[in-house]
Every structure is written in structure tokens, then in C-alpha cells.
Design a protein around this motif. Structure first.
Motif, mmCIF file in Angstrom:
data_model
loop_
_atom_site.group_PDB
_atom_site.id
_atom_site.type_symbol
_atom_site.label_atom_id
_atom_site.label_comp_id
_atom_site.label_asym_id
_atom_site.label_seq_id
_atom_site.Cartn_x
_atom_site.Cartn_y
_atom_site.Cartn_z
ATOM 1 N N LEU A 33 5.748 12.259 9.710
ATOM 2 C CA LEU A 33 4.835 12.811 10.716
ATOM 3 C C LEU A 33 3.469 12.177 10.587
ATOM 4 O O LEU A 33 2.804 11.896 11.584
ATOM 5 C CB LEU A 33 4.730 14.320 10.544
ATOM 6 N N GLU A 34 3.023 11.958 9.349
ATOM 7 C CA GLU A 34 1.713 11.361 9.203
ATOM 8 C C GLU A 34 1.667 9.991 9.856
ATOM 9 O O GLU A 34 0.703 9.637 10.514
ATOM 10 C CB GLU A 34 1.392 11.207 7.694
ATOM 11 N N THR A 35 2.768 9.222 9.712
ATOM 12 C CA THR A 35 2.807 7.921 10.350
ATOM 13 C C THR A 35 2.805 8.031 11.860
ATOM 14 O O THR A 35 2.126 7.295 12.550
ATOM 15 C CB THR A 35 4.074 7.155 9.898
ATOM 16 N N LEU A 93 15.055 27.239 13.343
ATOM 17 C CA LEU A 93 14.345 28.491 13.625
ATOM 18 C C LEU A 93 13.525 28.378 14.907
ATOM 19 O O LEU A 93 13.591 29.254 15.782
ATOM 20 C CB LEU A 93 13.438 28.840 12.445
ATOM 21 N N VAL A 94 12.772 27.303 15.048
ATOM 22 C CA VAL A 94 11.891 27.143 16.213
ATOM 23 C C VAL A 94 12.706 26.942 17.487
ATOM 24 O O VAL A 94 12.472 27.601 18.505
ATOM 25 C CB VAL A 94 10.928 25.957 15.988
ATOM 26 N N LEU A 95 13.680 26.047 17.449
ATOM 27 C CA LEU A 95 14.447 25.735 18.653
ATOM 28 C C LEU A 95 15.316 26.915 19.092
ATOM 29 O O LEU A 95 15.371 27.245 20.285
ATOM 30 C CB LEU A 95 15.327 24.510 18.407
ATOM 31 N N ARG A 136 21.640 19.025 4.327
ATOM 32 C CA ARG A 136 20.334 19.382 4.888
ATOM 33 C C ARG A 136 20.157 20.898 5.042
ATOM 34 O O ARG A 136 19.160 21.337 5.583
ATOM 35 C CB ARG A 136 20.146 18.708 6.255
ATOM 36 N N VAL A 137 21.122 21.657 4.550
ATOM 37 C CA VAL A 137 21.040 23.111 4.724
ATOM 38 C C VAL A 137 19.763 23.670 4.117
ATOM 39 O O VAL A 137 19.131 24.578 4.685
ATOM 40 C CB VAL A 137 22.281 23.788 4.099
ATOM 41 N N TRP A 138 19.344 23.144 2.980
ATOM 42 C CA TRP A 138 18.163 23.669 2.305
ATOM 43 C C TRP A 138 16.922 22.823 2.562
ATOM 44 O O TRP A 138 15.885 23.044 1.922
ATOM 45 C CB TRP A 138 18.423 23.780 0.799
ATOM 46 N N ASN A 139 17.012 21.881 3.450
ATOM 47 C CA ASN A 139 15.839 21.076 3.802
ATOM 48 C C ASN A 139 14.874 21.926 4.614
ATOM 49 O O ASN A 139 15.240 22.463 5.662
ATOM 50 C CB ASN A 139 16.288 19.850 4.609
ATOM 51 N N PRO A 140 13.625 22.105 4.178
ATOM 52 C CA PRO A 140 12.701 23.013 4.873
ATOM 53 C C PRO A 140 12.457 22.643 6.331
ATOM 54 O O PRO A 140 12.371 23.526 7.185
ATOM 55 C CB PRO A 140 11.415 22.917 4.046
ATOM 56 N N GLN A 141 12.345 21.354 6.613
ATOM 57 C CA GLN A 141 12.077 20.957 7.995
ATOM 58 C C GLN A 141 13.289 21.184 8.893
ATOM 59 O O GLN A 141 13.138 21.550 10.061
ATOM 60 C CB GLN A 141 11.618 19.496 8.035
ATOM 61 N N PHE A 142 14.481 20.977 8.359
ATOM 62 C CA PHE A 142 15.694 21.264 9.120
ATOM 63 C C PHE A 142 15.789 22.765 9.397
ATOM 64 O O PHE A 142 16.136 23.188 10.506
ATOM 65 C CB PHE A 142 16.914 20.779 8.341
ATOM 66 N N GLN A 143 15.470 23.582 8.413
ATOM 67 C CA GLN A 143 15.480 25.029 8.595
ATOM 68 C C GLN A 143 14.470 25.446 9.665
ATOM 69 O O GLN A 143 14.758 26.269 10.531
ATOM 70 C CB GLN A 143 15.185 25.731 7.276
ATOM 71 N N GLY A 201 9.766 21.635 17.570
ATOM 72 C CA GLY A 201 11.018 21.842 16.849
ATOM 73 C C GLY A 201 11.858 20.575 16.782
ATOM 74 O O GLY A 201 12.458 20.262 15.741
ATOM 75 N N SER A 202 11.885 19.832 17.885
ATOM 76 C CA SER A 202 12.621 18.564 17.892
ATOM 77 C C SER A 202 11.987 17.569 16.934
ATOM 78 O O SER A 202 12.686 16.800 16.257
ATOM 79 C CB SER A 202 12.670 17.993 19.310
ATOM 80 N N ALA A 203 10.643 17.576 16.854
ATOM 81 C CA ALA A 203 9.952 16.686 15.919
ATOM 82 C C ALA A 203 10.291 17.046 14.473
ATOM 83 O O ALA A 203 10.503 16.160 13.631
ATOM 84 C CB ALA A 203 8.443 16.772 16.139
ATOM 85 N N LEU A 204 10.370 18.335 14.174
ATOM 86 C CA LEU A 204 10.780 18.755 12.832
ATOM 87 C C LEU A 204 12.183 18.260 12.505
ATOM 88 O O LEU A 204 12.464 17.836 11.373
ATOM 89 C CB LEU A 204 10.720 20.279 12.731
ATOM 90 N N LEU A 205 13.063 18.320 13.490
ATOM 91 C CA LEU A 205 14.421 17.834 13.271
ATOM 92 C C LEU A 205 14.418 16.339 12.986
ATOM 93 O O LEU A 205 15.121 15.861 12.091
ATOM 94 C CB LEU A 205 15.291 18.146 14.492
ATOM 95 N N LEU A 206 13.606 15.574 13.726
ATOM 96 C CA LEU A 206 13.520 14.131 13.499
ATOM 97 C C LEU A 206 13.052 13.832 12.085
ATOM 98 O O LEU A 206 13.480 12.846 11.470
ATOM 99 C CB LEU A 206 12.552 13.495 14.496
#
Length: 453
Positions: A447-449, A252-254, A241-248, A354-359
Motif C-alpha cells: 500500500l505504501e508503494t 469483513l469490509v466487503l 491466508r485464513v489468519w492474514n489480517p488484511q485478508f480478514q 476492501g478490494s485494496a485490502l484483498l490485493l
């Protein structure tokens, strides 16, 4: 001199409003998606909120009195902050270990072990204070730091067992345990310090008692890592997940919001004292900061549901920056209190987003290693801000601290805008068989769901 009592009265009012809004959220829980991965999920959520309250109560006692106890026990003044530093350092290190342990053994054993360290740490600290042993007190606080590593899992337990469409909302509701701790923690710490013949023994015993409560709650948690079909598969590896944009973006946010929040929170009371506003004003400042950190959780989740992660991140960043802007122009008691309150609200919004992005960066039930890594990274960067706070304040003053906070927040918003723009150009999501190399766009199907149910 009416202002400080007034602040306390209004703070109490907002605590009541927060609790009422929490009950309202529970009454609305069953609307929408009726799929429940486990039975009686609302009752699990209640236990998680209670466990979160125990966690932040212990943190509150540590922040309120550990430095004072260290000052009274240390023979060398240079070592008086060592016990508090050990809490942060050990907690940060254990966060990385806890994620891997939860992936192998499940959440419940990890949280049980964490609660046991709190009990042991509180008992050893009480014995250390009673026997005037600085070394034993350091060992006790280090054990308490181990408990810090599992507190972040509570919100993830809620997200793993929640209906898929309500993961972010469940995560945000667990944070209401913090508002209970904000209202009771500092007062309980001070009251407990006077409960025994020797000062501070009762406060250390309070940590052990709260640890026992956390242990009981941990023992009632579900045994596995999630309630979905994906939870039977191996946890996603960090390298995948290192290059996963949402994980990144999540890191960053948290991490950045934690850095700004910790920096302003750590320097606020010191700047308040330097400005001559008095200890009562400083107490009101921290109280409002804690209220800002936890009271808006349900509103943050609703905003996320309606507008998505990108707009929520922008909103949280702007609120945090607004508090710091105020801090650059005024250093009166009310202005400093408002600065810390706004920074707390901004942190809450960013923490939920940020937590939602991680999820969104992993399939439900397979994110324990990512959770531990993210919390550990966030704790390490926040600790850096805490350790550097006094030096920064002495070097650039309260105004300079807020200018630095604005600069960090602005940089993060620019990076998020660039990342979101880059993500919008990525191809449609594609998942490998093990879910380990998915590409996701800015507003993912997850997220859309969850935001339009």
C-alpha cells in the motif's frame, strides 16, 4: 411534482460528470510509474470497463424484470421469486468454483464460459417466456446466475495487469462500467420487454445479446492470471491466508458493506410504495442509489491513495451510517432517495478499500482462489440480506431497517479498529519462499508503494 424529473435531470448530469472524470483519469494514467506489465494497458482497461457495463446491464435486467416474469409464469404464488433466487444462489455457488478454475486455467477461459452461460440463459429464458414454461425459465435464470460468478473478476484482471503502483486505481476505474449500466439498464430492460409480440421475450433476448458482447470482450482478454513474475507460481491457497489480517479485513469490509447495501436497497422501493410516494419516486431512488454505487469510484481511489485503507474504511462507514441515520428520522421521498444515495456512496468507498485490502494480502498474479472465495462469501452474505429484507421490513419498518444498518456498520468499524490496533503490534512483514505465510502490518509496503508514488 417537479421533484422526480429534477432528480432524473441531475442524475443524468452526474452520469456525464462521471464519464468526463473517467476520461480525465485516462489522460493522467501514464504519469507516475511508467512500468507496464503488458502493452496497451489503457486499451485493456477500456475493454474491462465495457465488459463491466455488460455485466451490470445483465444484472439490471434481472433485477428489473425477473420477479415480474416469475409472477406471470408461476402456477403457485409461493414460487414466483424462485427464478430470482436461483440467480443469486447459483451465482454465489459458482463464485467459489470460478476462483479455483481461474487459478488453473487463467481468467480468459473462465470469463468466456461465464459469458456463454449468459447467452444460453438469455436464449432459454426467451424460449421459456414464449412457450409459457416456468421450469425452463428457472433453468435459464440459473444459467444467467452462473455469469454472475465471473463479473467480479473484471476488476481483478485490471489489478493483476496494472503497474504495481496503480493496482487500486485500475480496480476502481473498472467499476465505471456500473454507471453506464445504471444509466441505461432499467430503461433498456423496459424498452426491450415491449419489443416482441409477447411481453418480456425481448428482455430475455437482450440478456443473450449482452452475453454475446461480453463473450467477444472476454475472448480479447489476456490468457493468464497476471503480468508479473509471480503469476507463474501457484495460486495462494485459501488456508494459507485464513489468519492474514488484511485478508480478514477484506472479507469483513466487503461482506458487511454488501449486506447493508443490499438490505437498504431491497427494502427501499417497498418502503417507498408503503409510504405512498409512487413508482416515479421509487425509480428515482434506485437510480440515485446506483449512481452512488459507481460514480465516486475515481474519488474513492484517490482518497485511498492519499489516506490509506484504514481512513478510507472509516470514511466509507461514516457515509453509509449517515444515510441510515437520515432514514431513521425521515421517510419523505427526498429523504429516502438521499438515504439510498448515501448508502450507495458508502458502499463504493468500502468496496474500493476492501478490494485494496484483498490485493495486499497476496503477491500480484497469485490471488485467483482468494478472489473467488471472497466474492462468493460476499455474495452469500448479501443474498441473506436480500432474502430477509421483506420480512425485516414487515417486522420493524423502514426506521428499524436503518437502525439495523447503523448497528451493523458501527460493529464493523469497531472490529476494524480492533483489528488495526492488533496489526500494529505485529512484527515486520516476513515472506516465506512461496509467499504463503506472510505477516503484514496495517499499512503494508504494497500500500505504501501504491499510495505514495
Amino acid at each position: 411534482m417537479r421533484s422526480v424529473p429534477f432528480f432524473s435531470e441531475v442524475a443524468g448530469f452526474f452520469c456525464i460528470v462521471a464519464i468526463l472524470s473517467l476520461f480525465c483519469a485516462f489522460t493522467q494514467w501514464n504519469r507516475g510509474s511508467m512500468i507496464k506489465p503488458i502493452s496497451s494497458f489503457p486499451m485493456l482497461l477500456v475493454r474491462l470497463i465495457a465488459a463491466q457495463a455488460c455485466y451490470y446491464m445483465i444484472v439490471s435486467v434481472d433485477l428489473t424484470l425477473t420477479g415480474l416474469v416469475g409472477m406471470s409464469l408461476a402456477t403457485n404464488p409461493a414460487l414466483m421469486t424462485l427464478p430470482l433466487s436461483l440467480i443469486v444462489v447459483v451465482g454465489t455457488a459458482c463464485s467459489f468454483v470460478a476462483g479455483h478454475a481461474a487459478a488453473r486455467f487463467g481468467y480468459r477461459p473462465v470469463m468466456v464460459v461465464g459469458a456463454l452461460t449468459a447467452v444460453a440463459g438469455g436464449v432459454l429464458s426467451a424460449v421459456a417466456v414464449a412457450s409459457d414454461s416456468f421450469i425452463l425459465f428457472c433453468i435459464g435464470t440459473a444459467l444467467t446466475g452462473g455469469y454472475r460468478a465471473v463479473g467480479g473478476f473484471l476488476r481483478f484482471v485490471a489489478s493483476e495487469y496494472a503497474p504495481p503502483a496503480k493496482r487500486e486505481r485500475a480496480l476502481a476505474l473498472v467499476m465505471y462500467g456500473g454507471i453506464i449500466a445504471a444509466a441505461l439498464g432499467p430503461f433498456a430492460a423496459v424498452a426491450a420487454s415491449q419489443a416482441a409480440d409477447q411481453i418480456y421475450v425481448g428482455s430475455c433476448a437482450l440478456i443473450a445479446i449482452l452475453g454475446v458482447a461480453a463473450l467477444i470482450l472476454a475472448a480479447t482478454m489476456p490468457p493468464a492470471t497476471g503480468g508479473s513474475a509471480e503469476s507463474d507460481k501457484p495460486a495462494i491457497q485459501i488456508r494459507d491466508r485464513v489468519w492474514n489480517p488484511q485478508f480478514q479485513q477484506a472479507i469483513l469490509v466487503l461482506a458487511s458493506s454488501g449486506l447493508v447495501m443490499t438490505l437498504v436497497m431491497a427494502t427501499g422501493p417497498l418502503a417507498n410504495e408503503h409510504a405512498g410516494h409512487g413508482s416515479a419516486s421509487g425509480a428515482a431512488m434506485i437510480q440515485w442509489h446506483l449512481i452512488g454505487m459507481f460514480a465516486p469510484s475515481a474519488l474513492s481511489a484517490l482518497f485511498l491513495k492519499r489516506y490509506g485503507t484504514s481512513k478510507t474504511n472509516i470514511t466509507g462507514g461514516l457515509i453509509m451510517a449517515a444515510g441510515s441515520v437520515l432514514g431513521t428520522f425521515a421517510d419523505t421521498g427526498w429523504a429516502m432517495t438521499a438515504t439510498l444515495a448515501l448508502v450507495g456512496v458508502g458502499w463504493n468507498v468500502l468496496f474500493v478499500a476492501g478490494s485494496a485490502l484483498l490485493l495486499q494480502s497476496y503477491p500480484q498474479g497469485r490471488g485467483t482462489k482468494l478472489q473467488g472465495f471472497t466474492d462468493g462469501t460476499t455474495a452469500a452474505i448479501s443474498a441473506t440480506g436480500s432474502f430477509a429484507a421483506a420480512w425485516i421490513l414487515q417486522s420493524v419498518g423502514w426506521k428499524g431497517v436503518n437502525i439495523l444498518a447503523i448497528a451493523i456498520t458501527a460493529t464493523v468499524l469497531i472490529l476494524l479498529a480492533w483489528s488495526t490496533s492488533r496489526m500494529s503490534k505485529l512484527p515486520a512483514p516476513r515472506h516465506d519462499a512461496d509467499g504463503s505465510s506472510a505477516l503484514v502490518v496495517a499499512e503494508s509496503p504494497v500500500l505504501e508503494t501504491s499510495t505514495r508514488d
